[in-house]
Design an enzyme around this catalytic site. Structure first.
Site, mmCIF file in Angstrom:
data_model
loop_
_atom_site.group_PDB
_atom_site.id
_atom_site.type_symbol
_atom_site.label_atom_id
_atom_site.label_comp_id
_atom_site.label_asym_id
_atom_site.label_seq_id
_atom_site.Cartn_x
_atom_site.Cartn_y
_atom_site.Cartn_z
ATOM 1 N N SER A 187 0.911 -1.171 -0.052
ATOM 2 C CA SER A 187 0.270 -0.007 0.089
ATOM 3 C C SER A 187 0.755 1.443 -0.071
ATOM 4 O O SER A 187 2.134 1.118 0.608
ATOM 5 C CB SER A 187 -0.692 -0.083 1.313
ATOM 6 N N TYR B 46 -1.641 -0.670 10.504
ATOM 7 C CA TYR B 46 -1.794 -0.970 9.080
ATOM 8 C C TYR B 46 -0.498 -0.693 8.162
ATOM 9 O O TYR B 46 -0.190 -1.525 7.498
ATOM 10 C CB TYR B 46 -3.108 -0.333 8.418
HETATM 11 P P1 NAD Z 1 -11.618 -5.710 -0.146
HETATM 12 O O1 NAD Z 1 -12.172 -5.797 1.128
HETATM 13 O O2 NAD Z 1 -12.611 -5.171 -1.297
HETATM 14 O O3 NAD Z 1 -11.164 -7.097 -0.420
HETATM 15 C C1 NAD Z 1 -10.205 -7.922 0.326
HETATM 16 C C2 NAD Z 1 -10.517 -9.191 0.050
HETATM 17 O O4 NAD Z 1 -9.907 -10.275 0.998
HETATM 18 C C3 NAD Z 1 -11.933 -9.830 0.503
HETATM 19 O O5 NAD Z 1 -12.795 -10.520 -0.251
HETATM 20 C C4 NAD Z 1 -11.869 -10.466 1.988
HETATM 21 O O6 NAD Z 1 -12.874 -11.564 2.167
HETATM 22 C C5 NAD Z 1 -10.560 -11.268 1.525
HETATM 23 N N1 NAD Z 1 -9.872 -11.389 2.807
HETATM 24 C C6 NAD Z 1 -9.692 -10.703 3.962
HETATM 25 N N2 NAD Z 1 -9.096 -11.465 5.034
HETATM 26 C C7 NAD Z 1 -8.711 -12.686 4.629
HETATM 27 C C8 NAD Z 1 -7.989 -13.818 5.023
HETATM 28 N N3 NAD Z 1 -7.644 -13.611 6.263
HETATM 29 N N4 NAD Z 1 -7.868 -14.834 4.404
HETATM 30 C C9 NAD Z 1 -8.574 -14.717 3.046
HETATM 31 N N5 NAD Z 1 -9.223 -13.643 2.501
HETATM 32 C C10 NAD Z 1 -9.278 -12.736 3.043
HETATM 33 O O7 NAD Z 1 -10.257 -4.850 -0.159
HETATM 34 P P2 NAD Z 1 -9.432 -4.244 -1.423
HETATM 35 O O8 NAD Z 1 -9.403 -2.763 -1.324
HETATM 36 O O9 NAD Z 1 -9.674 -4.923 -2.429
HETATM 37 O O10 NAD Z 1 -7.795 -5.002 -0.450
HETATM 38 C C11 NAD Z 1 -6.870 -5.799 -1.157
HETATM 39 C C12 NAD Z 1 -5.630 -5.364 -0.910
HETATM 40 O O11 NAD Z 1 -5.257 -4.093 -1.282
HETATM 41 C C13 NAD Z 1 -5.417 -5.376 0.785
HETATM 42 O O12 NAD Z 1 -4.114 -6.125 1.003
HETATM 43 C C14 NAD Z 1 -5.460 -3.992 1.066
HETATM 44 O O13 NAD Z 1 -4.530 -3.685 2.168
HETATM 45 C C15 NAD Z 1 -4.763 -3.549 -0.393
HETATM 46 N N6 NAD Z 1 -4.960 -2.051 -0.455
HETATM 47 C C16 NAD Z 1 -5.810 -1.561 -0.497
HETATM 48 C C17 NAD Z 1 -6.245 -0.267 -0.870
HETATM 49 C C18 NAD Z 1 -7.581 0.368 -1.098
HETATM 50 O O14 NAD Z 1 -7.775 1.660 -0.950
HETATM 51 N N7 NAD Z 1 -8.765 -0.424 -1.478
HETATM 52 C C19 NAD Z 1 -5.342 0.555 -0.711
HETATM 53 C C20 NAD Z 1 -3.879 -0.039 -0.671
HETATM 54 C C21 NAD Z 1 -3.914 -1.193 -0.370
#
Ligand code: NAD
Length: 592
Positions: free
Chosen positions: A462, A475
């Site tokens: 991130s 985080y």
């Molecule tokens: P999201 O919540 O839409 O998707 C995350 C998915 O991961 C969900 O389907 C959830 O069920 C699954 N998940 C969570 N914990 C889990 C576990 N222990 N085992 C298996 N599956 C699990 O979120 P997203 O935004 O798509 O996030 C994806 C990645 O991107 C994450 O690592 C997040 O930290 C990172 N990220 C997101 C953003 C943002 O702004 N959305 C920014 C930077 C980084």
């Protein structure tokens, strides 16, 4: 896998006797593998073994190589015309009634281009897969075009390929190459292959190498100059062609193939990050692409085999690279993970969608199939659970194969000051965001490394990995750790052809805001904050599909750290050139 169990026969043609080996059921479609320089048919042993459960696989030692006899005299005995006679003699012997599927590497491909572009073989070749060996006619036209209509770019391309062809000039000198190969070079060659090309030691190269290399020099002397000077004007392929280009080929420039569609309409292109000797270093990938291409040209009528079903060609802009590859994405049930699974599906990859939420993983797999994945599976696993991840890794390797691209993406959000963040909160976020990535890298990365055929690991970090914030201590720490882990692992795996990329998005419009935990507030306030942040991310409205695109691009380009979104790119620059500014911003209360 070796040529053990192969049936051998001798085929007489034009004063030589060719050693021909056959594997697999003769009633299946016939695939003829033609080796290059300075090799013998054993260069194909790994690929042949993988094809034998579906095809009638035929390999032969080119005249003067391996256990085939050499023409007398050598000079004039290796012309493309004579090599075509040999191919036809082999094809008639092993598959008299059906056309064969031709596969050539290096000089095996150079001569196969001749086979597939001359009139007398028409109807005998059903398809041709070419790797690292251009048609001398096409090459001749390519040079002519650059000499007669030079532009700075074309001259650059000419000089670039000229520099890569140094060995061709050497092979044209009399006697010296023979002395070198029968002396020190022949002895050192296996070590050179191992060091420079990462070709694993085994049953290859064979003991005939010095003689193969000495005789093979005539392949160049008998053909190269004459053909490049006077390329045939009508060297059009009369069978469908698949071109496999290893992007790290030290001997051939990718640019050589720029105009190839003119000579081979309907050309299917494949690329892979590898060096020249892909029959040794990437046998799984080659077997899968050959199978796919043969199946497409047999109307799909190919036996099931043990190596999984036959895959279909993808359509996306990355299909060249990912078609038929096995890709595993964690957190694939939503947001960035789901979009990434879909992007790989569109490129024709086989997808394993992993999520702790069974229903959403199943939905992703189902949609991935509709989008273009030849196969897609859903697996329900919590990535922080070490044993569950071990079981998953075992199951995936056993049932679907070794993963080519691993995307450790599952993650959860956690907001709150350091003193509001409880040890349980810390544990939870580190367990998923960091340990989930560690388990993935350890288990699937190990399988990749042990297979020895390269691969790629993507970890979703991130912008928080390099942008401190007073409300995201846990985080951000988890993501900074993922970033550093990725960098360290990248260094460790670089020698094994395995790339590692850390993806660092800014604010992306996904579900993460509505599931993020806000430490130090009661349940009602947490709901309110989740809603507010969801609204903010919605207003920002950066789609997860763009992050997915950045992920595929990062794999193709083997990028180390990839900030996605303008704010992430800005923060990345500040972290390097004006970290004080970022520190000042870290103290500001965000509007959540
Ligand atoms: P999201 O919540 O839409 O998707 C995350 C998915 O991961 C969900 O389907 C959830 O069920 C699954 N998940 C969570 N914990 C889990 C576990 N222990 N085992 C298996 N599956 C699990 O979120 P997203 O935004 O798509 O996030 C994806 C990645 O991107 C994450 O690592 C997040 O930290 C990172 N990220 C997101 C953003 C943002 O702004 N959305 C920014 C930077 C980084």
């Amino acid at each position: 896998m070796t040529l053990e169990g192969a049936r051998e026969r001798r085929v007489r043609t034009g004063g030589v006797e060719l050693c021909v080996a056959e594997l697999g059921d003769t009633s299946n479609p016939t695939v003829v593998l033609v080796h290059g320089y300075p090799d013998s048919k054993e260069v194909w042993s790994e690929v042949a073994g993988r094809l034998a459960d579906r095809f009638h696989v035929v390999l032969y030692d080119v005249r003067g190589h391996g256990r085939s006899t050499a023409p007398q005299p050598l000079r004039g005995g290796f012309t493309l015309e004579k090599l075509t006679d040999d191919f036809l003699a082999v094809a008639d012997a092993v598959s008299p009634d059906r056309p064969v599927h031709l596969v050539g590497h290096d000089w095996g491909s150079v001569q196969s281009w001749e086979f597939v572009t001359v009139g007398r073989t028409e109807g005998r070749i059903a398809s041709f897969t070419s790797m690292s060996g251009p048609s001398l006619d096409h090459f001749g036209h390519w040079i002519n075009k650059r000499l007669t209509r030079p532009t700075p770019r074309r001259v650059g391309q000419l000089l670039g390929q000229g520099a890569k062809s140094w060995y061709v000039y050497l092979l044209h000198t009399p006697v010296l190459p023979e002395l070198a190969w029968r002396g020190p070079l022949g002895k050192r060659w296996p070590k050179i292959l191992e060091r420079a090309e990462k070709v694993p030691r085994g049953d290859y190269p064979t003991s005939s190498l010095p003689t193969d290399a000495a005789h093979g020099a005539w392949l160049y002397r008998d053909n190269v100059r004459a053909r490049l000077r006077r390329p045939r004007p009508d060297a059009y392929a009369h069978a469908p062609v698949q071109l496999v280009t290893p992007l790290g080929d030290a001997f051939l420039s990718e640019r050589l193939y720029d105009d190839l569609e003119l000579w081979a309409p309907g050309l299917v292109r494949r690329t892979l990050p590898a060096k020249h000797w892909i029959p040794r270093t990437r046998p799984d990938q080659l077997a899968s692409w050959i199978t796919e291409f043969v199946a497409a040209n047999e109307g799909g009528a190919v036996p099931a085999g043990e190596g999984g079903p036959v895959t279909a060609t993808g359509t996306g802009k990355y299909a060249e690279r990912f078609g038929g590859q096995l890709v595993l994405v964690t957190g694939a049930g939503s947001g960035i993970g789901r979009a990434t699974a879909f992007a790989f599906a569109e490129a024709g990859a086989r997808v394993v969608a992993v999520d702790r939420d069974a229903e959403s993983a199943a939905r992703t797999a189902e949609l991935a199939r509709l989008i273009g994945a030849p196969e897609a599976w859903a697996e329900t696993v919590d990535v922080s659970d070490e044993q569950a991840m071990e079981k998953l890794a075992e199951k995936v390797a056993g049932e679907y194969g070794v993963v080519d691209v691993l995307v450790n993406n599952a993650g959860i959000g956690l907001s709150g000051s350091f003193f509001d963040t409880t040890p349980e909160d810390w544990k939870k976020v580190l367990d998923v965001n960091l340990w989930g990535v560690i388990h993935g890298c350890r288990l699937f990365g190990k399988q990749m490394a042990e297979r020895g055929q390269g691969g790629h690991i993507v970890n979703t970090a991130s912008a928080a990995a390099f942008q401190p914030s007073k409300v995201l201590p846990a985080y951000s720490t988890s993501k900074a750790a993922v970033l550093m882990l990725s960098e360290c692992l990248r260094a460790e795996l670089s020698g094994q052809g395995i790339g590692v990329s850390a993806i660092c998005p800014g604010l992306v419009n996904t579900n993460i805001t509505s599931t993020a935990h806000f430490a130090g507030v009661d349940a009602d306030e947490e709901k309110r904050r989740q809603k507010r942040s969801a609204r903010l991310y919605g207003l920002r409205n950066y789609p997860p599909e763009k992050v997915a695109d950045a992920i595929l691009r990062a794999v193709v380009r083997n990028e180390a750290v990839v900030p996605v979104t303008p704010e992430a790119r800005g923060a990345h620059l500040l972290s390097r050139f004006a970290p004080r500014a970022l520190r000042a911003m870290a103290r500001v209360e965000p509007p959540l």
